[in-house]
Write an enzyme that holds these catalytic residues in place. Structure first.
Site, mmCIF file in Angstrom:
data_model
loop_
_atom_site.group_PDB
_atom_site.id
_atom_site.type_symbol
_atom_site.label_atom_id
_atom_site.label_comp_id
_atom_site.label_asym_id
_atom_site.label_seq_id
_atom_site.Cartn_x
_atom_site.Cartn_y
_atom_site.Cartn_z
ATOM 1 N N ALA A 40 11.900 2.658 17.469
ATOM 2 C CA ALA A 40 10.731 2.065 18.126
ATOM 3 C C ALA A 40 9.913 3.069 18.922
ATOM 4 O O ALA A 40 8.725 2.846 19.161
ATOM 5 C CB ALA A 40 11.182 0.927 19.048
ATOM 6 N N LYS A 181 9.947 4.660 2.392
ATOM 7 C CA LYS A 181 10.183 5.807 1.529
ATOM 8 C C LYS A 181 10.102 7.075 2.366
ATOM 9 O O LYS A 181 9.497 7.054 3.445
ATOM 10 C CB LYS A 181 9.182 5.804 0.357
ATOM 11 C CG LYS A 181 7.731 6.155 0.744
ATOM 12 C CD LYS A 181 7.402 7.594 0.438
ATOM 13 C CE LYS A 181 5.963 7.934 0.751
ATOM 14 N NZ LYS A 181 5.644 9.348 0.621
ATOM 15 N N GLU A 272 -6.781 14.844 -0.946
ATOM 16 C CA GLU A 272 -7.001 14.957 0.495
ATOM 17 C C GLU A 272 -7.762 16.242 0.772
ATOM 18 O O GLU A 272 -7.506 17.264 0.123
ATOM 19 C CB GLU A 272 -5.682 14.955 1.265
ATOM 20 C CG GLU A 272 -4.960 13.618 1.227
ATOM 21 C CD GLU A 272 -3.653 13.623 1.996
ATOM 22 O OE1 GLU A 272 -3.300 12.575 2.556
ATOM 23 O OE2 GLU A 272 -2.985 14.677 2.026
ATOM 24 N N HIS A 296 3.956 6.679 -4.851
ATOM 25 C CA HIS A 296 2.670 5.991 -4.755
ATOM 26 C C HIS A 296 1.963 5.911 -6.101
ATOM 27 O O HIS A 296 1.587 4.837 -6.577
ATOM 28 C CB HIS A 296 1.751 6.716 -3.766
ATOM 29 C CG HIS A 296 2.266 6.726 -2.359
ATOM 30 N ND1 HIS A 296 3.004 5.691 -1.830
ATOM 31 C CD2 HIS A 296 2.144 7.638 -1.367
ATOM 32 C CE1 HIS A 296 3.310 5.971 -0.576
ATOM 33 N NE2 HIS A 296 2.797 7.139 -0.269
ATOM 34 N N ARG A 392 -9.097 5.948 -12.858
ATOM 35 C CA ARG A 392 -10.251 6.181 -13.738
ATOM 36 C C ARG A 392 -9.800 5.979 -15.191
ATOM 37 O O ARG A 392 -9.024 6.768 -15.731
ATOM 38 C CB ARG A 392 -10.802 7.590 -13.535
ATOM 39 C CG ARG A 392 -12.049 7.914 -14.350
ATOM 40 C CD ARG A 392 -12.597 9.286 -13.963
ATOM 41 N NE ARG A 392 -13.028 9.284 -12.560
ATOM 42 C CZ ARG A 392 -14.262 8.991 -12.176
ATOM 43 N NH1 ARG A 392 -15.189 8.681 -13.063
ATOM 44 N NH2 ARG A 392 -14.570 9.015 -10.886
ATOM 45 N N LYS A 426 -18.918 2.631 -15.512
ATOM 46 C CA LYS A 426 -19.941 3.579 -15.951
ATOM 47 C C LYS A 426 -20.336 3.241 -17.388
ATOM 48 O O LYS A 426 -19.481 3.170 -18.273
ATOM 49 C CB LYS A 426 -19.406 5.006 -15.890
ATOM 50 C CG LYS A 426 -19.295 5.566 -14.483
ATOM 51 C CD LYS A 426 -18.585 6.898 -14.449
ATOM 52 C CE LYS A 426 -19.262 7.938 -15.341
ATOM 53 N NZ LYS A 426 -18.586 9.246 -15.245
#
Length: 537
Positions: A40, A181, A272, A296, A392, A426
């Protein structure tokens, strides 16, 4: 004989819990709820777990007279000292509002070590006193343990929880454990952790949290019968039954196109524009594949590629995810490009001889009828030229192109997960004017423009609420975790042993040039000169 006995016992326990869940599916849980945050005083709890609990409290999902929150860690603190630490991270404009004050009063703190009998006995005593004060019927109380802790202590903490802190009866009550994880560093370590925790808790009690699965647009991938239907967002907030009916029977946009006959390749990207920034020592133990791609991005990969489940029940959805993972071919060296940005080893916590990749592009191939021959490109990196996460889907060239517009670029369907959440297609259109000139444009559905004033929940809010509800759809099952590690463990071992070396790239670049060459080899055709501009409100 012993092995048979263990297997038989596990099957009985699992069946009992599943049967109980079916019998009580429509029962209202009346017992009081205790949420216990272990670790915590740490950063994860302060910055993610407690703020998510506060948001759930604000929205009425956690009731004042029903829930109590317990913090547990080694740091010597009083209740008010923990509340003061948390208050600055609660996502509200007015930090002194009565709402905040009421929430903070729900929090009680217990100090103890993670291998201490006395500490966990004291924690159980505090929880039991709360349950007694609420006159919670024996066996109906609910205990949710959130482990905001390093994975290395999961087994010993789970053993302490099981021995001293579990709900003593299962009459509509429960004990659940949430694990963050990473779940191991390779197949062997993940299986070892799963085995240790599996001896203590049944699979329906274990919630392996991957916060990326809680993101709003990722969840759209698993809505029933959607298959990336462009109308999904406009129906998202309607009743679930209506959502199923409309999507299943009124729309066929992508259902006949979602296969190897029409799709050239799929990219799942996480970029990133900053480096490790103070967590280089931690990151160097794992690298970009373990940190981002193996969990992920692979989770999103499953949702893109899986077959339609037989129902919307969590187990049916997770069954299909496992089937996809089990159909992935072994990763070849020629399908991988690794990178490490210049300056990464300047961090004093990173070894001077580190070969840990901060960038990776990995091409996966699925051996099944729908996806044979379609490359799935998973790409993640730090210190790149932009920050974004997206899926994509690039379609094949139009056969018999009478307008000679292939130079304009291929049709693509893009799901932008962050920033500026959106879905857009697109496509080639005629440029306005007297001449017959083709150009690329898009059909755009931007989330914040379409749903002005609608609050998009954070991933942790959604996943904690799912845990309370007992919905495991967005959590990783043990066999799924094993299948994921089976895909990446051979590659990770070759990297760890130095057989595959990362290429150096400049911070602020696209990554190693070899990664773009790998994309081209995989069949991806980049559209030059086209830029998607998010609509303004």
């Amino acid at each position: 004989m012993a092995a048979h006995g263990e297997w038989h016992c596990e099957k009985r326990a699992f069946s009992k819990i599943e049967s109980l869940a079916r019998d009580n599916e429509n029962m209202t849980e009346t017992g009081c709820l205790s949420i216990i945050v272990l670790g915590a005083s740490g950063d994860l709890a302060k910055k993610k777990t407690f703020p998510a609990l506060f948001k759930l409290y604000q929205q009425g999902f956690l009731q004042l007279n029903d829930v109590h929150i317990f913090g547990y860690s080694r740091t010597k603190l009083h209740d008010d000292e923990l509340r003061e630490r948390i208050q600055g991270y609660l996502p509200v404009e007015n930090k002194v509002s009565s709402n905040v004050s009421d929430f903070l009063q729900l929090i009680k703190y217990v100090s103890g070590t993670y291998d201490s009998r006395e500490g966990f006995q004291e924690l159980d005593k505090a929880i039991s006193e709360h349950e007694t004060s609420k006159k919670s019927r024996e066996g109906s109380s609910r205990r949710l343990f959130y482990l905001a802790l390093p994975p290395s202590v999961y087994p010993q903490v789970c053993k302490m929880i099981k021995t001293f802190c579990t709900n003593k009866s299962c009459l509509s009550g429960w004990t659940r454990v949430v694990l963050e994880k990473p779940f191991g560093k390779d197949l062997a370590s993940a299986e070892d952790m799963s085995a240790q925790i599996g001896e203590l808790f049944d699979e329906p009690q274990i919630y392996r949290i991957d916060h990326y699965l809680g993101k709003e647009l990722v969840q759209n991938l698993v809505k029933p019968f959607s298959y990336f239907n462009l109308l999904l967002l406009s129906l998202l907030f309607l009743d679930l039954e209506t959502l199923q009916l409309v999507l299943r029977f009124a729309n066929r946009f992508f259902l006949p196109l979602w296969n190897r006959d029409n799709i050239s390749n799929v990219q799942i990207v996480f970029r990133e524009d900053f480096g490790t920034e103070g967590r280089g020592g931690y990151f160097d133990q794992y690298g970009i594949i373990r940190d981002i791609i193996q969990n992920h991005l692979l989770q999103i990969f499953c949702l893109v590629a899986m077959e339609k489940p037989v129902s919307t029940k969590p187990e049916h959805i997770r069954d299909e995810k496992v089937k996809v993972l089990q159909s992935v071919n072994p990763i070849r060296d020629e399908d991988v490009v690794l990178g490490q940005y210049r300056g990464y080893k300047d961090d004093p916590t990173v070894p001077d001889d580190s070969v840990t990749p901060t960038f990776a592009t990995v091409v996966l191939h699925i051996h099944n009828e729908r996806w044979e021959g379609v490359p799935f490109i998973l790409k993640a990196g730090k210190a790149l030229n932009s920050r974004k996460a997206e899926i994509r889907v690039q379609f094949k060239d139009v056969p018999g192109d009478i307008f000679k517009c292939s130079k304009q670029g291929r049709n693509e369907f893009v799901i932008r997960l962050q920033p500026s959440e959106a879905m857009y297609m697109k496509l080639t259109v005629k440029q306005p004017g007297l001449e017959m000139t083709a150009t690329q444009s898009e059909l755009d559905l931007s989330y914040r423009q379409r749903y002005q004033g609608v609050v998009i929940p954070e991933a942790y809010e959604r996943l904690i609420l799912d845990t309370i509800k007992g919905d495991q759809q967005h959590f990783v099952r043990r066999d799924e975790l094993k299948a994921a590690w089976e895909i990446f463990t051979p590659l990770l071992h070759r990297i760890d042993e130095g057989d595959l070396q990362p290429l150096e790239y400049e911070p602020g670049s696209r990554g190693p040039a070899e990664a773009d060459k790998l994309l081209e080899k995989a069949g991806y055709v980049q559209t030059h000169g086209y830029i998607w501009i998010p609509p303004t409100l």
